[in-house]
Design a protein around this motif. Structure first.
Motif, PDB file in Angstrom:
ATOM      1  N   THR A 108     -54.985  32.954 -10.229  1.00 49.46           N
ATOM      2  CA  THR A 108     -55.657  31.641 -10.179  1.00 49.46           C
ATOM      3  C   THR A 108     -56.154  31.248  -8.784  1.00 49.46           C
ATOM      4  O   THR A 108     -57.194  30.590  -8.687  1.00 49.46           O
ATOM      5  N   PRO A 109     -55.473  31.620  -7.682  1.00 49.53           N
ATOM      6  CA  PRO A 109     -56.006  31.227  -6.362  1.00 49.53           C
ATOM      7  C   PRO A 109     -57.370  31.839  -6.053  1.00 49.53           C
ATOM      8  O   PRO A 109     -58.062  31.369  -5.137  1.00 49.53           O
ATOM      9  N   GLU A 137     -64.443  32.032 -20.291  1.00 55.14           N
ATOM     10  CA  GLU A 137     -64.758  32.888 -19.156  1.00 55.14           C
ATOM     11  C   GLU A 137     -64.040  32.420 -17.889  1.00 55.14           C
ATOM     12  O   GLU A 137     -63.948  31.227 -17.618  1.00 55.14           O
ATOM     13  N   VAL A 138     -63.532  33.394 -17.145  1.00 54.21           N
ATOM     14  CA  VAL A 138     -62.924  33.161 -15.836  1.00 54.21           C
ATOM     15  C   VAL A 138     -63.659  34.043 -14.834  1.00 54.21           C
ATOM     16  O   VAL A 138     -64.012  35.188 -15.141  1.00 54.21           O
ATOM     17  N   PHE A 139     -63.878  33.513 -13.626  1.00 48.94           N
ATOM     18  CA  PHE A 139     -64.584  34.263 -12.586  1.00 48.94           C
ATOM     19  C   PHE A 139     -63.732  34.319 -11.318  1.00 48.94           C
ATOM     20  O   PHE A 139     -62.999  33.374 -11.009  1.00 48.94           O
ATOM     21  N   ILE A 140     -63.810  35.445 -10.611  1.00 42.58           N
ATOM     22  CA  ILE A 140     -63.016  35.637  -9.395  1.00 42.58           C
ATOM     23  C   ILE A 140     -63.943  35.843  -8.194  1.00 42.58           C
ATOM     24  O   ILE A 140     -65.093  36.248  -8.345  1.00 42.58           O
ATOM     25  N   ASN A 141     -63.386  35.578  -7.006  1.00 39.29           N
ATOM     26  CA  ASN A 141     -64.221  35.675  -5.804  1.00 39.29           C
ATOM     27  C   ASN A 141     -64.436  37.135  -5.369  1.00 39.29           C
ATOM     28  O   ASN A 141     -63.789  38.056  -5.862  1.00 39.29           O
ATOM     29  N   ALA A 143     -63.759  38.793  -2.541  1.00 41.49           N
ATOM     30  CA  ALA A 143     -62.676  39.500  -1.864  1.00 41.49           C
ATOM     31  C   ALA A 143     -61.656  40.049  -2.858  1.00 41.49           C
ATOM     32  O   ALA A 143     -61.227  41.209  -2.771  1.00 41.49           O
ATOM     33  N   PHE A 144     -61.266  39.206  -3.821  1.00 40.82           N
ATOM     34  CA  PHE A 144     -60.273  39.638  -4.818  1.00 40.82           C
ATOM     35  C   PHE A 144     -60.857  40.736  -5.702  1.00 40.82           C
ATOM     36  O   PHE A 144     -60.174  41.707  -6.031  1.00 40.82           O
TER      37      PHE A 144
END
Length: 483
Positions: A108-109, A137-141, A143-144
């Protein structure tokens, strides 16, 4: 009708202890109302062929199948041409070089607002019934995402839900190549001659589901281990041609199911929209949308003034078998019946005895009812003789058109939540329902509105039946086309 023969360069059917040969060439058509297989004395239907342990001694086992499908889907034609060998049982660890977990931990962060700000993140809610959906839908940055490079999934990889609704699988499509995933089991780098969709459909069979249940752990939240899946055995066709033919068959069927599901969802969404626009909302005394021939104001009243409202009754103790009789012509209405039939009661499995009828309210003609327990606020109409449970209110001597009020109650259903505390079950009683305000038009307009929504409900019901039939067809063939 089509008659399909086999090319002359393929060897004829032969008998062998280690392998059985046959050729099946057919056009398979999915009828939304029926599936018709026509066979002559020199032909055999696909269903009968699949039942046989020994295959027919003939060079050309023709299959005749009438080809037709209703709109809105274009004719669905699947051509299966394959040479069937004895299937081989293999451990998935011998089929996939890498079976491991995707990222497991708190992600989540690293979430971002949209795909413009990062990358789609594949999670267990996106895997259901053999397919990938993007309903949530979930999106990640960046760097991750880059940090997960060694666990990116690629086109043709298989994924499995490992917690919650364990065992659901899907194949990574081309458009999700290099996607990162969370809390899934990943099956990667398969050996040659393996079609990933064949594995995916094999894992949807009842036999595979039973085996998955056996190795699943956990009571409240189910869980399955990647190490267990390495030892999991699956029957594989010996040829990539047969795997591909079977896979294409089910992919086509899944496409049909998806199209019908979209149409059903569209009809339901259309109804929700019209319910909000064809009945007055808070602060309004006429609806936003009306039939052009009606212009009169709607009259404000309360439900208690337009009907005599009484509560159903239940014999006690309800578990006593003397209250029920399977030979009775009076059904016993329960909340589960309402859910299954969407409020329109045309059949009831449980029947109430003469003794039971003396302890309840029996309706012998259609009435409007209203649930006040469990599925709170659901309107109901009985079209058969019905004994009414005490979890329902009955509208007697109505001064309204029945179908109009049925639809009004459906529209108003979410508003009954105001009578419950957050996190608690809503409790309704006849006094609360009687006091509820409602606006009514003239009877002629009530009839027009009721007819409009009843016709829409018929379309929804027909579409639901078509979708259910396709799902049953898929379930049947999953059992017949896999070992």
């Amino acid at each position: 009708m089509s008659r399909i023969g086999l090319s002359s360069d393929i060897l004829p059917v032969g008998c062998s202890l280690c392998a059985t040969y046959c050729w099946i060439s057919s056009f398979i058509t999915f009828m939304l109302n029926r599936t018709t297989l026509n066979a002559s004395t020199s032909c055999i239907s696909l269903t009968d062929l699949l039942k046989k342990k020994t295959l027919p001694e003939t060079d050309f086992p023709f299959i005749y199948i009438q080809s037709c499908i209703e709109n809105p889907i274009k004719p669905l034609v699947v051509n299966i041409l394959c040479k069937i060998y004895a299937w081989e049982q293999r451990k998935l660890g011998a089929v996939y070089r890498n079976i491991r977990n995707a990222f497991v931990g708190t992600a989540t962060p690293y979430y971002v607002e949209s795909e413009e700000d990062g990358y789609f993140y594949l999670e267990s809610n996106n895997i259901k019934e053999g397919q990938i959906n993007r309903n949530a839908e979930v999106f990640i940055n960046e760097a991750f995402y880059q940090g997960q490079r060694d666990k990116w999934l690629h086109t043709g990889d298989l994924v499995m839900v490992q917690s919650g609704h364990v065992g659901h699988t899907a194949v990574i499509p081309k458009e999700l190549d290099c996607v990162a995933a969370h809390a899934l089991i990943m099956f990667q780098n398969s050996i040659d001659n393996i079609n990933p969709y064949f594995t995916n459909y094999q894992l949807q069979t009842l036999e595979s589901k039973k085996k998955l249940d056996y190795i699943t752990t956990g009571n409240t939240i189910k869980h399955i281990l990647a190490s267990e899946m390495k030892q999991f055995t699956v029957d594989f066709s010996a040829t990539i041609e047969e795997q591909t033919a079977i896979s294409n068959f089910f992919l086509t069927l899944d496409d049909a199911i998806t199209l019908h599901k979209r149409k059903l969802d569209g009809l339901k969404e259309l109804k929700r929209g019209y319910l909000q626009r064809m009945f007055p909302q808070a602060g309004e005394n006429v609806p936003q949308v009306r039939f052009s021939r009606f212009t009169s104001d709607w009259e404000r009243t309360t439900i208690g003034k337009i009907s005599d409202i009484v509560r159903g009754a239940s014999p006690r103790p309800i578990q006593n078998p003397k209250w029920f009789d399977k030979n009775s012509d009076v059904g016993w209405l329960r909340i589960s019946d309402v859910t299954e039939q969407n409020g329109r009661i045309n059949h009831l499995e449980q029947k109430i005895s003469q003794a039971g009828q003396s302890k309840t309210r029996v309706l012998r003609t259609p009435h409007l009812l209203f649930s006040i327990a469990a599925t709170v606020g659901k309107p109901v109409i009985n079209y058969i003789k019905t004994g009414v449970h005490d979890g329902f209110l009955i509208f007697l001597n109505p001064k309204f058109e029945q179908e109009f009020m049925f639809q009004w109650l459906e529209m108003f259903r979410p508003q009954w939540q105001q009578y419950g505390q957050p996190g608690s079950q809503v409790n309704l009683n006849s006094e609360l329902v009687k006091a509820q305000e409602v606006y009514l038009p003239a009877n002629e307009e009530q009839t027009a509105i009721g007819d409009f929504f009843r016709n829409l409900d018929v379309q929804i019901s027909v579409q639901q039946q078509k979708l259910s039939q396709l799902k049953r067809l898929k379930s049947t063939y999953l059992q017949k086309m896999f070992i």
